[in-house]
Write an enzyme that holds these catalytic residues in place. Structure first.
Site, PDB file in Angstrom:
ATOM      1  N   GLY A 133     -12.761   6.966   9.802  1.00  0.00           N
ATOM      2  CA  GLY A 133     -11.901   6.401  10.832  1.00  0.00           C
ATOM      3  C   GLY A 133     -11.207   7.556  11.519  1.00  0.00           C
ATOM      4  O   GLY A 133     -11.731   8.673  11.531  1.00  0.00           O
ATOM      5  N   ASP A 171     -10.687   9.439  20.026  1.00  0.00           N
ATOM      6  CA  ASP A 171     -11.351   8.158  19.776  1.00  0.00           C
ATOM      7  C   ASP A 171     -12.860   8.359  19.761  1.00  0.00           C
ATOM      8  O   ASP A 171     -13.446   8.818  20.749  1.00  0.00           O
ATOM      9  CB  ASP A 171     -10.963   7.150  20.856  1.00  0.00           C
ATOM     10  CG  ASP A 171     -11.403   5.733  20.517  1.00  0.00           C
ATOM     11  OD1 ASP A 171     -12.575   5.549  20.126  1.00  0.00           O
ATOM     12  OD2 ASP A 171     -10.587   4.812  20.664  1.00  0.00           O
ATOM     13  N   GLY A 174      -8.714   8.952  10.332  1.00  0.00           N
ATOM     14  CA  GLY A 174      -8.714   9.759   9.127  1.00  0.00           C
ATOM     15  C   GLY A 174     -10.031   9.511   8.419  1.00  0.00           C
ATOM     16  O   GLY A 174     -10.564   8.399   8.469  1.00  0.00           O
ATOM     17  N   ASP A 202      -3.063   4.776  -2.936  1.00  0.00           N
ATOM     18  CA  ASP A 202      -4.303   5.350  -2.397  1.00  0.00           C
ATOM     19  C   ASP A 202      -4.861   6.442  -3.297  1.00  0.00           C
ATOM     20  O   ASP A 202      -6.070   6.685  -3.318  1.00  0.00           O
ATOM     21  CB  ASP A 202      -4.037   5.960  -1.012  1.00  0.00           C
ATOM     22  CG  ASP A 202      -4.311   4.982   0.114  1.00  0.00           C
ATOM     23  OD1 ASP A 202      -4.486   3.789  -0.170  1.00  0.00           O
ATOM     24  OD2 ASP A 202      -4.348   5.422   1.278  1.00  0.00           O
ATOM     25  N   ARG A 223       0.860  -1.184   0.000  1.00  0.00           N
ATOM     26  CA  ARG A 223       0.000   0.000   0.000  1.00  0.00           C
ATOM     27  C   ARG A 223       0.898   1.236   0.000  1.00  0.00           C
ATOM     28  O   ARG A 223       1.764   1.391   0.853  1.00  0.00           O
ATOM     29  CB  ARG A 223      -0.886   0.022   1.237  1.00  0.00           C
ATOM     30  CG  ARG A 223      -1.783   1.254   1.278  1.00  0.00           C
ATOM     31  CD  ARG A 223      -2.149   1.653   2.679  1.00  0.00           C
ATOM     32  NE  ARG A 223      -2.945   2.873   2.705  1.00  0.00           N
ATOM     33  CZ  ARG A 223      -3.051   3.670   3.753  1.00  0.00           C
ATOM     34  NH1 ARG A 223      -2.415   3.393   4.867  1.00  0.00           N
ATOM     35  NH2 ARG A 223      -3.781   4.755   3.700  1.00  0.00           N
TER      36      ARG A 223
END
EC number: 2.7.2.1
Length: 399
Positions: free
Chosen positions: A210, A283, A212, A148, A91
């Site tokens: 997420g 979070d 990000g 990406d 990736r």
């Protein structure tokens, strides 16, 4: 066992995620994480057939040692499986305009990834370390780079050009590139299957949420607009990133409040977003707990996060012309029924009506439609970027 196994590597600055993926089914035979590189407690955790393992890598180790451990310890203990690995898929966060599709890695490709490092200074150098380590450990296996940014290279100029002097794009490549492309590709493809429509006739808005987060408008299987920009900082409110702000705030922080540019960069990337607003946590689970307990900062952070996301989704109906579905994915998108419901309730002008039971059921890896039968469709699709990397790797080496 399939003979189309791929070792997928995702190298971060201080960690390395890895998995052995069946390119035909998307199932992982082995998965794991090596982390805390450069520290005294560098370690590696992995799972084989559901059985968990953990080991120390030794003090101050890094990517090379982690890859060597994967080869000499983990794969050496699974010789039948190791013999089936056909390629190593990497990736790569940023391919700029140089890479519009996945490619087999050679020295020319490595040079191109190096040239894009200024656009992803935390990620691309780490990817290159991983590539070199994998080449040394797997000299006979083809190495494949999956970018990406590649999925977003189909965007028209009106979507990716900033309203700055055009020469900044022409001479320096300053433009919108977008991120999470591999995830947006996968979930848009899966959404077409759920809708039972050909991909070329399917228009969806994908929200990868997420730490990000980004939104992409996908028209007929192609990205036509996306929220992240030159870097992953633009767009949505994220865990620690601010997303869209007035650019003059940077000037104000430097000239009026005495910040250095490095401090501003750190502020916007690591101290903002959910963490900065809530003054509690980055979070989302902690934010939702705070919201349930009436914590003012957590409540405000949640409202701003959802409002910004809803605005982006609404605006991306413009390039699509017709909306078939909104797709939620990523750690938050797949698990937060609260955020999904809040966002869709803000979008009732588009005839979204949440089915509470369906919405609550679509968590922890379960996919499905979360809206009522008379509603515009919204759904949850768990992402599987590793599968896309494995598929692309096998396709390239068998051409």
């Amino acid at each position: 066992m399939s003979n189309k196994l791929v070792l997928v590597l995702n190298c971060g600055s201080s960690s390395l995620k890895f998995a052995v993926i069946d390119a035909q089914t998307g199932d992982d035979q082995i998965s794991g994480l090596a982390e805390c590189f450069g520290l005294e407690d560098s370690r590696i955790k992995w799972k084989i057939n559901g059985e968990k393992h953990e080991s120390s890598l030794g003090a101050f180790t890094a990517h090379r040692e982690a890859v060597e451990f994967i080869v000499n310890k983990i794969l050496a203990g699974q010789p039948e499986l190791a013999a089936q690995i056909q390629a190593v898929g990497h990736r790569i966060v940023h391919g700029g305009e140089k890479f519009t599709r996945s490619v087999i890695i050679d020295e020319h490709v490595i040079k191109g990834i190096e040239e894009c490092s200024s656009l992803a200074p935390l990620h691309n150098p780490a990817h290159l370390i991983g590539i070199r380590a994998a080449m040394a450990s797997f000299p006979k296996l083809p190495q494949v780079a999956v970018f990406d940014t590649a999925f977003h290279q189909s965007m028209p100029e009106r979507s990716f050009i900033y309203a700055l002097p055009y020469k900044l794009y022409r001479e320096h490549g300053i433009r919108r590139y977008g991120m999470h492309g591999t995830s947006h590709l996968f979930v848009s493809r899966e959404a077409a299957k759920v809708l039972k429509k050909p991909l070329a006739e399917t228009n969806v808005i994908c929200a990868h949420l997420g730490n990000g987060a980004s939104v992409t408008a996908v028209k007929g299987g192609k990205s036509v607009d996306t929220s992240m920009g030159l870097t992953p900082l633009e767009g949505l409110v994220m865990g620690t990133r601010c997303g869209d702000i007035d650019p003059s705030i940077i000037y104000h922080l430097v000239h009026q409040l005495g910040y250095t540019l490095e401090e501003v960069n750190n502020l916007m990337n690591k101290q903002s977003g959910l963490l900065g607003i809530s003054e509690l946590t980055n979070d989302c689970r902690g934010i939702e707990e705070g919201y349930a307990d009436g914590h003012k900062g957590a409540t405000l952070a949640l409202e701003i996060f959802c409002y910004r996301l809803a605005k982006y989704i609404a605006s991306y109906t413009v390039p699509l012309g017709r909306l078939d579905a909104v797709v939620f994915t990523g750690g938050i998108g797949e698990n937060s029924d609260i955020i999904r419901e809040k966002v869709l309730n803000m979008l009732q002008i588009f005839n979204f009506h949440v089915d509470s039971e369906r919405n609550k059921a679509a968590r922890f890896g379960k996919k499905g439609i979360i809206t009522a039968d008379n509603s515009t469709v919204a759904m949850v699709i768990p992402t599987n970027e590793e599968w896309v990397i494995a598929e692309d790797s096998i396709k390239l080496i068998t051409k």
